[in-house]
Motif scaffolding. Structure first.
Motif, mmCIF file in Angstrom:
data_model
loop_
_atom_site.group_PDB
_atom_site.id
_atom_site.type_symbol
_atom_site.label_atom_id
_atom_site.label_comp_id
_atom_site.label_asym_id
_atom_site.label_seq_id
_atom_site.Cartn_x
_atom_site.Cartn_y
_atom_site.Cartn_z
ATOM 1 N N ASP A 118 0.813 -1.221 0.000
ATOM 2 C CA ASP A 118 0.000 0.000 0.000
ATOM 3 C C ASP A 118 0.840 1.262 0.000
ATOM 4 O O ASP A 118 0.317 2.365 -0.093
ATOM 5 C CB ASP A 118 -0.937 0.032 1.215
ATOM 6 N N PHE A 168 2.649 4.412 -0.847
ATOM 7 C CA PHE A 168 2.668 5.300 -1.994
ATOM 8 C C PHE A 168 3.766 6.360 -1.877
ATOM 9 O O PHE A 168 4.589 6.522 -2.780
ATOM 10 C CB PHE A 168 1.304 5.973 -2.182
ATOM 11 N N TYR A 211 6.831 6.827 -4.363
ATOM 12 C CA TYR A 211 6.660 7.933 -5.307
ATOM 13 C C TYR A 211 7.963 8.698 -5.499
ATOM 14 O O TYR A 211 8.363 9.001 -6.625
ATOM 15 C CB TYR A 211 5.554 8.835 -4.773
ATOM 16 N N PRO A 258 0.689 1.839 -6.827
ATOM 17 C CA PRO A 258 0.109 3.095 -6.328
ATOM 18 C C PRO A 258 0.676 4.333 -7.028
ATOM 19 O O PRO A 258 -0.065 5.284 -7.309
ATOM 20 C CB PRO A 258 0.473 3.091 -4.841
ATOM 21 N N ILE A 315 -0.968 4.626 -10.329
ATOM 22 C CA ILE A 315 -2.353 5.095 -10.175
ATOM 23 C C ILE A 315 -2.388 6.602 -9.919
ATOM 24 O O ILE A 315 -3.199 7.330 -10.494
ATOM 25 C CB ILE A 315 -3.055 4.344 -9.013
ATOM 26 N N TYR A 316 -1.488 7.073 -9.077
ATOM 27 C CA TYR A 316 -1.424 8.514 -8.779
ATOM 28 C C TYR A 316 -1.194 9.300 -10.067
ATOM 29 O O TYR A 316 -1.865 10.306 -10.325
ATOM 30 C CB TYR A 316 -0.299 8.781 -7.776
ATOM 31 N N ILE A 355 -4.395 9.307 -12.029
ATOM 32 C CA ILE A 355 -5.416 10.185 -11.441
ATOM 33 C C ILE A 355 -5.134 11.634 -11.829
ATOM 34 O O ILE A 355 -6.031 12.394 -12.177
ATOM 35 C CB ILE A 355 -5.437 10.050 -9.908
ATOM 36 N N ARG A 356 -3.866 12.006 -11.780
ATOM 37 C CA ARG A 356 -3.538 13.399 -12.066
ATOM 38 C C ARG A 356 -3.716 13.735 -13.537
ATOM 39 O O ARG A 356 -3.888 14.887 -13.896
ATOM 40 C CB ARG A 356 -2.124 13.710 -11.590
ATOM 41 N N PHE A 393 -9.556 11.267 -14.388
ATOM 42 C CA PHE A 393 -10.126 10.010 -13.912
ATOM 43 C C PHE A 393 -10.571 9.161 -15.095
ATOM 44 O O PHE A 393 -11.121 9.663 -16.046
ATOM 45 C CB PHE A 393 -11.359 10.259 -13.036
ATOM 46 N N THR A 394 -10.333 7.871 -14.979
ATOM 47 C CA THR A 394 -10.926 6.962 -15.948
ATOM 48 C C THR A 394 -11.496 5.786 -15.169
ATOM 49 O O THR A 394 -11.054 5.501 -14.060
ATOM 50 C CB THR A 394 -9.881 6.411 -16.942
ATOM 51 N N ILE A 405 -9.103 3.277 -13.667
ATOM 52 C CA ILE A 405 -8.521 3.504 -12.338
ATOM 53 C C ILE A 405 -9.461 2.955 -11.273
ATOM 54 O O ILE A 405 -9.021 2.361 -10.302
ATOM 55 C CB ILE A 405 -8.265 5.003 -12.082
ATOM 56 N N ASN A 406 -10.772 3.156 -11.476
ATOM 57 C CA ASN A 406 -11.740 2.581 -10.533
ATOM 58 C C ASN A 406 -11.575 1.080 -10.435
ATOM 59 O O ASN A 406 -11.602 0.505 -9.345
ATOM 60 C CB ASN A 406 -13.175 2.859 -10.997
ATOM 61 N N SER A 448 -8.337 0.196 -8.701
ATOM 62 C CA SER A 448 -8.448 0.602 -7.298
ATOM 63 C C SER A 448 -9.313 -0.378 -6.516
ATOM 64 O O SER A 448 -9.016 -0.705 -5.364
ATOM 65 C CB SER A 448 -9.049 1.998 -7.192
ATOM 66 N N ILE A 461 -7.330 -3.400 -5.729
ATOM 67 C CA ILE A 461 -6.370 -3.149 -4.653
ATOM 68 C C ILE A 461 -7.050 -3.145 -3.293
ATOM 69 O O ILE A 461 -6.567 -3.729 -2.321
ATOM 70 C CB ILE A 461 -5.683 -1.797 -4.841
#
Lengths: 289, 262
Positions: free
Chosen positions: B202, B204, B208, B219, B222-223, B226-227, B230-231, B234-235, B238, B241
């Motif tokens: 988990d 991040f 990063y 993660p 995914i970050y 997200i930036r 949104f698609t 990613i949901n 996520s 996860i």
């Protein structure tokens, strides 16, 4: 003391060393040396890499104190930490009380686990999940417009409240956990005795229960306040352009502006603030632990 | 008594509300990952397309494998080193022991932003640089204190007389450890290992700062996504996860009670 008898049946550091050394060497290389290096770098003009010229300077700290931007952002982050902590107390404490004193047996165990569970799941993903709820045309918007007779637009996404909501959601289980541990330790017969002597519920709460659970409250507050002040991912995702805080500025120095010495100085100032807070809370934390 | 009953029901209802607050966003995210509309429009139309398209996303799959590999290696290393250190802290009395125990606190309490940036600076300075090795170094260090705390908690319930008895019956140090102590603390070791896996999987913030475009974890990927915007993909990832990490913690809870009843 029983504890002294139980542990340390044998004396001397020498036989313990082979067992201790690998773990503590690793911690030194990956945590303690880096933290020291950060302090060192924060006094440099540039990174001593690839033959770059560098010298010692106080300029990075001067930048913090001369430009009001950094101080303003640090204050904004401290305020954010304070607000999130307060909301966590308001929301978490009553829940901890119900868990410790109202629920019994298996249902208490199950619900306690349910409350703690999200805390140990992926924080980034949980923050992201609020985007679905808070944005315009999101679930909150649709639900409220379905219930209310008039039309309102709920678009909390990219706002200060969104950051607060996301952070409270992330950290409230911590407060429930620490308060639950101290509340559970309060003897029920103490509460019964107070009640039978004529104390009202409110009096019991104010004079007995809250003072006795204070270590849990303070432990929870410290453990929430510190990471929130250093948060950057949550304000970025939920705050958008309003989500500029001290943490996001540090992030920028390392991934966007590439002014590492300034970033190190800003990080070290944050570390100093954090250490002061932890030192203040340490006596209470020790008693609670 | 009547007011007490009413207050108790108010309390139960309140807990119910809190659980709603904690779980609703996650449930909504999971539902939306099965919704056909890429803009999260209602009405809800069931689809598993987003999960299917995850398999086409090579970058995401590579990052997932990195995450899993790093988490497994972190678990093995930190569980072994951490359990050994806990044993030493339990068994021996020496000067500076309190200090060594106190040293476990900063890695847990200092915000990851500070630890992560400090690691970045240091690893760059000594030539390790960024990448999977740096991430692994960092993850093990973050997981170690958790392992030591959890295993030490289990050791507190261990009676040293058992070790003494085994010794007086002629067992050597190694036999005592493997045949007597280790079986007893096993639940703690397993719980510590699961904690370590969760901390790494988990993680991040530290990943990063230590990752590079080619060498990254899930993660971090995914970050970045997200930036960019949104698609539904990613949901979907996520949701996977969150299910994995919650299942992991439920498993941990079987081995280790979260404080409280001792």
């Amino acid at each position: 003391m029983a504890e002294q008898l139980a542990t340390g049946s044998r004396r001397g550091l020498r036989p313990a060393l082979p067992l201790l050394l690998p773990a503590y060497l690793w911690l030194t290389v990956a945590i303690f040396l880096p933290l020291s290096a950060m302090v060192f770098f924060s006094f440099m003009t540039d990174l001593p890499l690839a033959g770059k010229e560098w010298s010692f300077t106080l300029g990075n700290y001067a930048a913090f104190f001369s430009q009001s931007l950094y101080l303003t952002l640090l204050l904004a982050s401290l305020r954010l930490g304070l607000e999130v902590t307060l909301w966590c107390v308001v929301i978490g404490y009553p829940a901890a009380y119900v868990l410790a004193k109202v629920l019994k047996g298996r249902s208490r165990e199950a619900i306690f686990l349910l409350v703690i569970l999200p805390f140990w799941s992926n924080g980034l993903v949980r923050i992201f999940s609020w985007a679905m709820v808070l944005r315009e045309g999101g679930i909150l918007d649709i639900t409220l417009n379905a219930v209310l007779p008039f039309k309102i637009n709920i678009d909390l996404m990219y706002s200060y409240p969104a950051v607060i909501i996301g952070l409270v959601h992330s950290y409230v289980p911590y407060m429930v956990l620490t308060c639950y541990l101290t509340l559970q330790a309060i003897d029920d017969s103490l509460i019964e005795a107070g009640r039978s002597l004529g104390a009202s519920r409110l009096q019991m709460l104010k004079r007995v229960i809250i003072p006795l659970s204070m270590p849990g409250l303070i432990a929870g507050a410290a453990l929430i306040f510190v990471p929130v002040v250093g948060s950057f991912m949550e304000p970025r995702i939920l705050g958008g352009r309003t989500g500029t805080f001290y943490g996001t500025v540090i992030e920028d120095q390392f991934v966007a502006v590439f002014n590492w010495p300034l970033g190190a100085a800003l990080s070290f100032i944050l570390l100093a603030v954090v250490l002061v807070i932890l030192a203040l809370a340490a006596p209470v934390l020790r008693r609670a632990g | 008594m009547a007011t007490t009953r009413i207050l108790e029901w108010v309390g139960r209802f309140y807990i119910f509300l809190l659980l709603g607050f904690l779980y609703l966003p996650i449930i909504i995210m999971a539902l939306m990952s099965f919704n056909a509309s890429p803009f999260y429009q209602l009405p809800f139309e069931w689809t598993t397309d987003w999960y299917a398209s995850l398999w086409q996303n090579d970058q995401l799959i590579a990052a997932t494998w990195n995450s899993i590999e790093i988490a497994i290696i972190t678990t093995v290393i930190s569980t072994v080193l951490g359990s050994a250190a806990s044993l030493a802290l339990y068994r021996y009395e020496f000067r500076g022991k309190k200090f060594l125990q106190a040293l476990l606190f900063p890695p847990i309490a200092i915000p990851w932003l500070i630890t992560g940036t400090a690691m970045l600076i240091f690893f760059f300075g000594i030539g390790i640089g960024r990448g999977l090795i740096a991430i692994l170094l960092g993850h093990v260090a973050l997981a170690l204190p958790y392992v030591i705390v959890v295993v030490s908690a289990r050791l507190q319930t261990f009676a040293p007389e058992l070790e003494e008895a085994a010794r007086s019956l002629g067992a050597n140090q190694w036999q005592v450890t493997v045949r007597v102590t280790l079986p007893w603390i096993m639940p703690g070791v397993i719980a510590g290992g699961l904690f370590a896996f969760a901390v790494s999987f988990d993680q991040f913030v530290v990943s990063y700062f230590l990752s590079t475009p080619g060498q990254t974890t899930l993660p971090v990927e995914i970050y970045a996504a997200i930036r960019k915007g949104f698609t539904p993909e990613i949901n979907a990832v996520s949701t996977i996860i969150i299910v994995v990490s919650m299942a992991l913690m439920l498993l941990t809870a079987r081995f280790f009670k979260f404080g409280g009843e001792k």
